[in-house]
Design a protein around this motif. Structure first.
Motif, mmCIF file in Angstrom:
data_model
loop_
_atom_site.group_PDB
_atom_site.id
_atom_site.type_symbol
_atom_site.label_atom_id
_atom_site.label_comp_id
_atom_site.label_asym_id
_atom_site.label_seq_id
_atom_site.Cartn_x
_atom_site.Cartn_y
_atom_site.Cartn_z
ATOM 1 N N GLU A 24 24.359 -70.638 -31.241
ATOM 2 C CA GLU A 24 25.256 -69.957 -30.492
ATOM 3 C C GLU A 24 25.289 -69.790 -29.279
ATOM 4 N N THR A 25 24.126 -69.534 -28.632
ATOM 5 C CA THR A 25 23.984 -69.544 -27.157
ATOM 6 C C THR A 25 24.504 -70.833 -26.441
ATOM 7 N N ILE A 26 24.081 -71.903 -27.057
ATOM 8 C CA ILE A 26 24.656 -73.275 -26.560
ATOM 9 C C ILE A 26 26.094 -72.990 -26.536
ATOM 10 N N GLU A 27 26.577 -72.829 -27.744
ATOM 11 C CA GLU A 27 28.195 -72.535 -27.932
ATOM 12 C C GLU A 27 28.803 -71.748 -27.196
ATOM 13 N N MET A 71 32.526 -83.903 -30.435
ATOM 14 C CA MET A 71 32.377 -82.398 -30.296
ATOM 15 C C MET A 71 31.103 -82.452 -31.483
ATOM 16 N N ILE A 72 30.140 -81.498 -31.190
ATOM 17 C CA ILE A 72 29.267 -81.361 -32.571
ATOM 18 C C ILE A 72 29.802 -80.263 -33.126
ATOM 19 N N LYS A 73 29.780 -80.251 -34.438
ATOM 20 C CA LYS A 73 30.119 -79.543 -35.423
ATOM 21 C C LYS A 73 28.863 -78.868 -36.367
ATOM 22 N N ALA A 74 28.501 -77.626 -36.168
ATOM 23 C CA ALA A 74 27.612 -77.118 -37.222
ATOM 24 C C ALA A 74 28.053 -76.044 -38.236
ATOM 25 N N THR A 75 27.776 -76.539 -39.394
ATOM 26 C CA THR A 75 28.204 -75.861 -40.698
ATOM 27 C C THR A 75 26.845 -74.859 -41.278
ATOM 28 N N ILE A 76 26.942 -73.816 -41.191
ATOM 29 C CA ILE A 76 25.726 -73.020 -41.770
ATOM 30 C C ILE A 76 26.213 -72.343 -43.078
ATOM 31 N N THR A 77 25.297 -72.860 -44.204
ATOM 32 C CA THR A 77 26.011 -72.289 -45.550
ATOM 33 C C THR A 77 24.957 -71.172 -45.921
ATOM 34 N N ARG A 78 25.476 -69.909 -46.371
ATOM 35 C CA ARG A 78 24.868 -68.877 -46.679
ATOM 36 C C ARG A 78 25.230 -68.380 -48.111
ATOM 37 N N SER A 79 24.015 -67.726 -48.698
ATOM 38 C CA SER A 79 24.130 -67.191 -50.084
ATOM 39 C C SER A 79 25.034 -66.157 -49.907
ATOM 40 N N LYS A 80 25.925 -65.900 -51.045
ATOM 41 C CA LYS A 80 26.996 -64.887 -51.203
ATOM 42 C C LYS A 80 26.131 -63.673 -51.604
ATOM 43 N N ALA A 125 28.353 -84.554 -28.846
ATOM 44 C CA ALA A 125 28.667 -83.478 -27.991
ATOM 45 C C ALA A 125 30.012 -84.231 -26.819
ATOM 46 N N GLU A 126 29.548 -85.232 -26.645
ATOM 47 C CA GLU A 126 30.455 -86.191 -25.504
ATOM 48 C C GLU A 126 30.560 -85.540 -24.240
ATOM 49 N N PHE A 127 29.536 -84.549 -23.930
ATOM 50 C CA PHE A 127 29.449 -83.897 -22.431
ATOM 51 C C PHE A 127 29.123 -84.830 -21.436
ATOM 52 N N ALA A 128 28.346 -86.083 -21.426
ATOM 53 C CA ALA A 128 27.878 -86.777 -20.627
ATOM 54 C C ALA A 128 27.719 -88.110 -21.304
ATOM 55 N N HIS A 145 31.568 -74.172 -25.358
ATOM 56 C CA HIS A 145 32.303 -74.224 -26.468
ATOM 57 C C HIS A 145 33.277 -75.294 -26.427
ATOM 58 N N ASP A 146 33.453 -76.239 -25.740
ATOM 59 C CA ASP A 146 34.468 -77.378 -25.720
ATOM 60 C C ASP A 146 33.579 -78.473 -26.534
ATOM 61 N N TYR A 147 32.361 -78.410 -26.508
ATOM 62 C CA TYR A 147 31.348 -79.523 -27.002
ATOM 63 C C TYR A 147 30.971 -79.050 -28.305
ATOM 64 N N VAL A 148 30.676 -77.846 -28.641
ATOM 65 C CA VAL A 148 29.905 -77.215 -29.804
ATOM 66 C C VAL A 148 30.641 -76.170 -30.527
ATOM 67 N N ARG A 149 30.687 -76.392 -32.007
ATOM 68 C CA ARG A 149 31.263 -75.281 -32.898
ATOM 69 C C ARG A 149 30.540 -74.989 -33.951
ATOM 70 N N ILE A 150 30.218 -73.875 -34.179
ATOM 71 C CA ILE A 150 29.578 -73.276 -35.114
ATOM 72 C C ILE A 150 30.132 -72.432 -36.187
#
Length: 112
Positions: free
Chosen positions: A96-99, A1-10, A24-27, A103-108
């Protein structure tokens, strides 16, 4: 699975960095449309930031794939910063559209 972490300013919710890990391991390698989609979105966004803003972000790209890190430069002028933010927010919308569809292959996730 692809995991994306977006860091935002408080302080203002602006994107300060992001990190992508995993596969992803989709194919099979070379046939994985989820990996290709995520890669196209991320590399296209970062290349656009560099070309259109003149910024030199801190990048770390894993040699064997499966890792990508981006960090906004600290000394960014306000105009370039706003342009980069727009491009980064567009990247997040695309991811987010791809997720949503894969959703089984990408998490944001987002952190502050």
């Amino acid at each position: 699975m692809i995991k994306a972490t977006i860091t935002r300013s408080k302080a203002d919710e602006s994107i300060t960095s992001f990190q992508m890990t995993g596969h992803a391991e989709f194919a099979e390698k070379g046939q994985d449309l989820v990996c290709a989609g995520v890669s196209a979105v991320v590399f296209g966004s970062v290349n656009s930031i560099i070309a259109l803003t003149g910024l030199d972000p801190l990048l770390d790209i894993g040699e064997e794939g499966g890792y990508f890190s981006f960090e906004m430069p600290v000394d960014t002028d306000p105009v370039s910063f706003e342009k980069a933010q727009l491009l980064l927010e567009g990247m997040v919308v695309s991811l987010e559209t791809i997720e949503r569809d894969y959703h089984d292959y990408v998490r944001i996730s987002t952190k502050k």
